[in-house]
Design an enzyme around this catalytic site. Structure first.
Site, PDB file in Angstrom:
ATOM      1  CB  SER A 144      -0.923  -0.126   1.304  1.00 52.58           C
ATOM      2  OG  SER A 144      -1.463   1.361   1.372  1.00 52.58           O
ATOM      3  CE1 TYR A 157      -4.043  -2.048   5.464  1.00 53.14           C
ATOM      4  CE2 TYR A 157      -3.249   0.117   4.934  1.00 53.14           C
ATOM      5  CZ  TYR A 157      -3.522  -1.256   4.599  1.00 53.14           C
ATOM      6  OH  TYR A 157      -3.823  -1.513   3.263  1.00 53.14           O
TER       7      TYR A 157
HETATM    8  N1  LIG Z   1      -8.786  -0.793  -0.467  1.00 56.85           N
HETATM    9  C1  LIG Z   1      -7.582   0.068  -0.410  1.00 56.85           C
HETATM   10  O1  LIG Z   1      -7.954   1.491  -0.356  1.00 56.85           O
HETATM   11  C2  LIG Z   1      -6.485  -0.602  -0.109  1.00 56.85           C
HETATM   12  C3  LIG Z   1      -5.272   0.412  -0.609  1.00 56.85           C
HETATM   13  C4  LIG Z   1      -3.993  -0.303  -0.640  1.00 56.85           C
HETATM   14  C5  LIG Z   1      -3.882  -1.513  -0.462  1.00 56.85           C
HETATM   15  N2  LIG Z   1      -4.891  -2.573  -0.020  1.00 56.85           N
HETATM   16  C6  LIG Z   1      -4.728  -3.869   0.247  1.00 56.85           C
HETATM   17  O2  LIG Z   1      -5.105  -4.657  -0.780  1.00 56.85           O
HETATM   18  C7  LIG Z   1      -5.360  -5.851  -0.264  1.00 56.85           C
HETATM   19  C8  LIG Z   1      -7.044  -6.326  -0.507  1.00 56.85           C
HETATM   20  O3  LIG Z   1      -7.514  -5.126  -0.445  1.00 56.85           O
HETATM   21  P1  LIG Z   1      -9.341  -5.053  -0.696  1.00 56.85           P
HETATM   22  O4  LIG Z   1      -9.534  -3.556  -1.002  1.00 56.85           O
HETATM   23  O5  LIG Z   1      -9.532  -5.984  -1.897  1.00 56.85           O
HETATM   24  O6  LIG Z   1     -10.076  -5.554   0.659  1.00 56.85           O
HETATM   25  P2  LIG Z   1     -11.042  -6.244   0.941  1.00 56.85           P
HETATM   26  O7  LIG Z   1     -12.093  -6.451   0.080  1.00 56.85           O
HETATM   27  O8  LIG Z   1     -11.501  -5.870   2.260  1.00 56.85           O
HETATM   28  O9  LIG Z   1     -10.278  -7.849   1.194  1.00 56.85           O
HETATM   29  C9  LIG Z   1      -9.597  -8.226   2.288  1.00 56.85           C
HETATM   30  C10 LIG Z   1      -9.387  -9.655   2.403  1.00 56.85           C
HETATM   31  O10 LIG Z   1      -8.422  -9.906   3.405  1.00 56.85           O
HETATM   32  C11 LIG Z   1      -9.020 -11.191   4.119  1.00 56.85           C
HETATM   33  N3  LIG Z   1      -8.866 -11.284   5.384  1.00 56.85           N
HETATM   34  C12 LIG Z   1      -8.544 -10.284   6.330  1.00 56.85           C
HETATM   35  N4  LIG Z   1      -8.169 -10.784   7.523  1.00 56.85           N
HETATM   36  C13 LIG Z   1      -7.754 -12.323   7.233  1.00 56.85           C
HETATM   37  C14 LIG Z   1      -7.471 -13.234   7.821  1.00 56.85           C
HETATM   38  N5  LIG Z   1      -6.957 -13.368   9.079  1.00 56.85           N
HETATM   39  N6  LIG Z   1      -7.098 -14.502   7.305  1.00 56.85           N
HETATM   40  C15 LIG Z   1      -7.386 -14.642   6.055  1.00 56.85           C
HETATM   41  N7  LIG Z   1      -7.770 -13.603   5.167  1.00 56.85           N
HETATM   42  C16 LIG Z   1      -8.291 -12.447   5.795  1.00 56.85           C
HETATM   43  C17 LIG Z   1     -10.681 -10.997   3.963  1.00 56.85           C
HETATM   44  O11 LIG Z   1     -11.207 -12.078   4.039  1.00 56.85           O
HETATM   45  P3  LIG Z   1     -12.539 -12.168   4.965  1.00 56.85           P
HETATM   46  O12 LIG Z   1     -13.718 -12.114   4.097  1.00 56.85           O
HETATM   47  O13 LIG Z   1     -12.507 -13.521   5.562  1.00 56.85           O
HETATM   48  O14 LIG Z   1     -12.514 -11.334   6.008  1.00 56.85           O
HETATM   49  C18 LIG Z   1     -10.646 -10.264   2.620  1.00 56.85           C
HETATM   50  O15 LIG Z   1     -10.682 -11.407   1.805  1.00 56.85           O
HETATM   51  C19 LIG Z   1      -5.126  -5.676   1.237  1.00 56.85           C
HETATM   52  O16 LIG Z   1      -4.042  -6.270   1.707  1.00 56.85           O
HETATM   53  C20 LIG Z   1      -5.160  -4.105   1.632  1.00 56.85           C
HETATM   54  O17 LIG Z   1      -4.315  -3.914   2.775  1.00 56.85           O
HETATM   55  C21 LIG Z   1      -6.031  -1.987  -0.050  1.00 56.85           C
END
Ligand SMILES: NC(=O)c1ccc[n+]([C@@H]2O[C@H](COP(=O)([O-])OP(=O)(O)OC[C@H]3O[C@@H](n4cnc5c(N)ncnc54)[C@H](OP(=O)(O)O)[C@@H]3O)[C@@H](O)[C@H]2O)c1
Ligand SMILES: Cc1cc2nc3c(=O)[nH]c(=O)nc-3n(C[C@H](O)[C@H](O)[C@H](O)COP(=O)(O)OP(=O)(O)OC[C@H]3O[C@@H](n4cnc5c(N)ncnc54)[C@H](O)[C@@H]3O)c2cc1C
Lengths: 251, 463
Positions: A144, A157
């Site tokens: 990120s 975070y």
């Molecule tokens: N959205 C943003 O603005 C952003 C920006 C920069 C980077 N990112 C990074 O990109 C990645 C994906 O983001 P996204 O926007 O797609 O988020 P998201 O839709 O909230 O997805 C997060 C995922 O992580 C899983 N997860 C959380 N805790 C877990 C655990 N203990 N064990 C297994 N799985 C777990 C969740 O599964 P559950 O369904 O089981 O909870 C979900 O599938 C993340 O690493 C995030 O930090 C996001």
């Protein structure tokens, strides 16, 4: 096996329901991906994600995977690799936490750190070893921009992502010349479930845009990908701002 | 004096043979790592292959000089059997023109040995740095396919090291022979080959070049060449657009019979330096010049060729094995797209050329050849029709999807894409392009049930 454009035929998603990961999987299934493994905690969302990808024509399997349960990683990921080669691993799990609350609840803060960093180190090393035995494959790690510089509003975070980012860069160097490719993806603000209800920031992107950037990064065998690309320039300036100035910025 | 035991305690370097190294094809796309083994004897090679049956081993694939552009001669996580140390020429029967040779020897080297005896290779691909094994595995074709067929046509028998670690003699006309010729090393490693050679009276060729101002004219000239020549090919300028789309240089050549040898010829031939090939026209890299300037220069060079043709003499060796062009250095690698369209589908060929020209591909020249009857190899490429071959930088945005669309047209027209050069074909189009694929798969299942001979190509396309 990947083709000349880096498009994988089999994909393992860690963080089965991640919106970014699913947008990426959809694009890759439209290219060459035929087998998708969705690893995540069991939930109806995971099953519906599997169904959605099946409808696009892929063979989809789900496996139980909890980032916090590092003791079980070896076994559950080993099972996946035993079934056949995996051309690309997308490490997408992560939690944002609630900074304001977590500052007064160290236990919750630790969970953020353990999910984003410890869990990723464990899963990343296991996958890297398996890819190395295969002699090829890409490990794509969702870091990120928050990893680049600590911000008042999300430094718990941010620090976990900074650890992950450094880990993934080092892993990429360690695997250089082994046929395994590690790519660090640094999105800015992405409109997804994770950021729902939060104030949108400049240079916001959609999961689909992140997916496009990942696909093109695979083609170029890029080591670092920023989404949107302009962030590379912005952050190289921000990185050098004096602390006093940075603190007063509205971000 | 320091005692010997005080030598610096650095960890011993890993044995190079056991250390995986990145391997790619000539196009440098899709690297994967494998252990690179270079057997020095047949027994050595057999021993290695027997080792692949051990638990945990991931099999391997033979490799010649790595001139195939795609991922045919690499095997991720397994072993790559570099055959080039097995390079003895065993017997040349000068009376009958038969040759028994190891598979690791290069065609350029063979030509050197054969020419003084009045014999030459019946099929010469565009590079002499190709091994006999690679020529069999990819069933290569040269500029004279209509006259000579592909490499396998001249192959009498071969010795094959198969997955069980045994060496089999494989005569012509058996299923294993047909699976191995064009079989991309997947049936086993060819150790030796017996070949029938081509008698040549002189070491000279008569070479004619002429210019075709557009595609219609080119196809017309190629379809009505009388008298037929042994070698024929055209280089199409893909940067020419509009009315001059398909503008090309056309080349025809024949072996010079001894009776036509003019006294002047010896002097002319002597004037050519070693390794100095007059043709094909050098491919221009569209580097700093930019596409448009390259196109203009290309056009000028083609326009300066006379329309009706010039005739001159050329040394065989220089013609077929000119000093090898340096390995392509494009960042991100090079894709060689080689396809075949049956003669009935000439319309598709025209559409393809126009499509490529319209897209402004930085592939200055595309090679167009006419093929005759195919050979029995099950996965062999050649069949009656037009064959078009061009190199494209893999980094071009959208190239993957663009080539996929070309594939679909080619498959729909009953054509095929060359597997030996491929690094990107969509697996589901394969069965339409290679109707004998099921037989190939079946033979491999019985001959090598555990799939010990496997390449990145075979895994990608499920061969
Ligand atoms: N959205 C943003 O603005 C952003 C920006 C920069 C980077 N990112 C990074 O990109 C990645 C994906 O983001 P996204 O926007 O797609 O988020 P998201 O839709 O909230 O997805 C997060 C995922 O992580 C899983 N997860 C959380 N805790 C877990 C655990 N203990 N064990 C297994 N799985 C777990 C969740 O599964 P559950 O369904 O089981 O909870 C979900 O599938 C993340 O690493 C995030 O930090 C996001
Ligand atoms: C500049 C250039 C021009 C070319 N022009 C032509 C052309 O005009 N016509 C044409 O047909 N091709 C052409 N080619 C392609 C080339 O001839 C083939 O790819 C050929 O197979 C390369 O031989 P190699 O020894 O380098 O084999 P590699 O590239 O190392 O291997 C090619 C295939 O052969 C198999 N193989 C290699 N050795 C053995 C063995 N001992 N036993 C069993 N299988 C084996 C490999 O497993 C692999 O599947 C050209 C290539 C270049 C670089």
């Amino acid at each position: 096996m990947k083709d000349a454009f880096g498009a994988p035929q089999s994909l393992l998603v860690l963080g089965a329901t991640s919106e970014i990961a699913l947008a990426t999987a959809r694009r890759l299934v439209a290219r060459r991906t035929r087998t998708v493994w969705l690893a995540g905690r069991p939930s109806p969302e995971r099953e519906s994600a599997a169904g959605w990808l099946r409808a696009l024509g892929a063979a989809v399997h789900t496996v139980d995977f909890d980032a916090l349960d590092t003791a079980a990683h070896e076994e559950c990921l080993g099972k996946v690799f035993a079934e056949g080669d995996i051309d690309m691993v997308l490490l997408a799990f992560g939690v944002l936490g609630d900074q304001a609350h977590d500052e007064s609840d160290p236990g919750a803060a630790v969970r953020v750190a353990q999910t984003n960093y410890t869990g990723a180190v464990s899963a990343g090393l296991i996958c890297a070893q398996a890819l190395q035995e295969q002699g090829q494959g890409s490990l794509v790690v969702l870091s990120s921009v928050a990893a680049e510089r600590a911000r008042r509003t999300d430094f718990i975070y941010g620090s976990s992502k900074a650890g992950l980012d450094t880990f993934a860069q080092g892993l990429g160097d360690a695997l250089h010349g082994t046929g395994v490719h590690v790519m660090v993806v640094r999105p800015g603000f992405v409109r997804s479930r994770m950021t729902e209800g939060r104030e949108e920031q400049p240079l916001a992107a959609t999961p689909e845009e992140v997916a496009v950037a990942i696909e093109s990064g695979l083609r170029r065998r890029a080591q670092t990908v920023w989404v949107p690309g302009a962030l590379r320039v912005v952050m190289s300036a921000v990185r050098h701002l004096p602390r006093g100035v940075f603190r007063r910025l509205p971000m | 004096m320091a005692p010997e035991s005080a030598a610096p305690a650095r960890p011993a370097a890993p044995a190079p043979a056991d250390w995986p190294v990145p391997v790619t094809g000539w196009g440098r796309t899709s690297a994967s790592s494998a252990r690179l083994l270079r057997p020095r004897s047949y027994e050595d090679a057999a021993e290695t292959v027997r080792g692949w049956a051990l638990p945990g081993a991931r099999g391997g694939i033979p490799r010649g000089l790595g001139r195939a552009h795609g991922d045919a001669a690499q095997s991720a996580g397994g072993a790559v059997l570099d055959m080039t140390a097995l390079n003895r020429v065993h017997v040349i029967d000068v009376a009958t023109g038969t040759l028994l040779t190891d598979a690791g020897v290069s065609l350029a080297r063979l030509a050197e040995v054969l020419l003084p005896h009045g014999w030459f290779l019946p099929v010469s691909p565009g590079s002499g740095q190709v091994t006999v094994g690679g020529a069999i595995g990819a069933d290569v074709h040269g500029l004279g396919h209509r006259a000579a067929g592909s490499f396998a046509r001249h192959l009498l028998s071969l010795e094959l090291l198969t997955a069980d670690g045994e060496v089999r003699t494989v005569p012509r006309g058996t299923p294993l022979f047909d699976a191995t010729t064009g079989g991309l090393g997947l049936t086993g490693a060819v150790l030796t080959a017996t070949l029938r050679l081509l008698r040549v009276e002189t070491s000279l060729l008569t070479v004619e070049t002429e210019r075709a101002p557009d595609l219609d004219d080119l196809l017309h000239r190629m379809s009505t060449s009388a008298p037929p020549r042994r070698y024929e090919a055209a280089w199409i300028d893909l940067l020419a657009r509009g009315r001059s789309t398909g503008r090309a240089a056309l080349l025809r050549a024949d072996h010079l019979p001894a009776r036509e040898l003019p006294s002047r010829a010896r002097r002319a031939a002597a004037a050519l330096g070693p390794g100095q090939g007059p043709y094909p026209p050098r491919q221009l890299a569209p580097g700093p010049l930019g596409l448009r300037a390259t196109g203009a220069w290309q056009g000028l060079r083609l326009r300066t060729l006379p329309r009706t043709g010039t005739r001159r003499l050329c040394e065989l060796d220089a013609f077929f094995h000119p000093r090898e062009a340096p390995r392509p250095r494009h960042r991100g690698g090079l894709i060689r797209y080689e396809c075949l369209l049956p003669y009935e589908a000439q319309g598709t060929l025209e559409r393809l050329v126009r499509r490529l020209a319209r897209r402004g591909c930085p592939a200055p020249l595309a090679l167009l050849r006419r093929f005759g009857e195919g050979d029995p190899g099950w996965l062999s490429f050649a069949a009656p029709g037009w064959s078009l071959c061009l190199d494209l930088p893999a980094r071009l945005p959208g190239l993957g999807a663009f080539l996929d669309r070309l594939d679909e047209e080619v498959a729909a027209a009953g054509g095929r894409v060359r597997l030996a050069e491929d690094a990107r074909l969509r697996p589901d189009l394969l069965a339409a392009m290679y109707p004998r694929l099921t037989e190939f798969r079946e033979l491999r299942r019985t001959l090598d049930p555990r799939g010990l001979f496997a390449s990145d190509l075979s895994r990608r396309l499920d061969l």
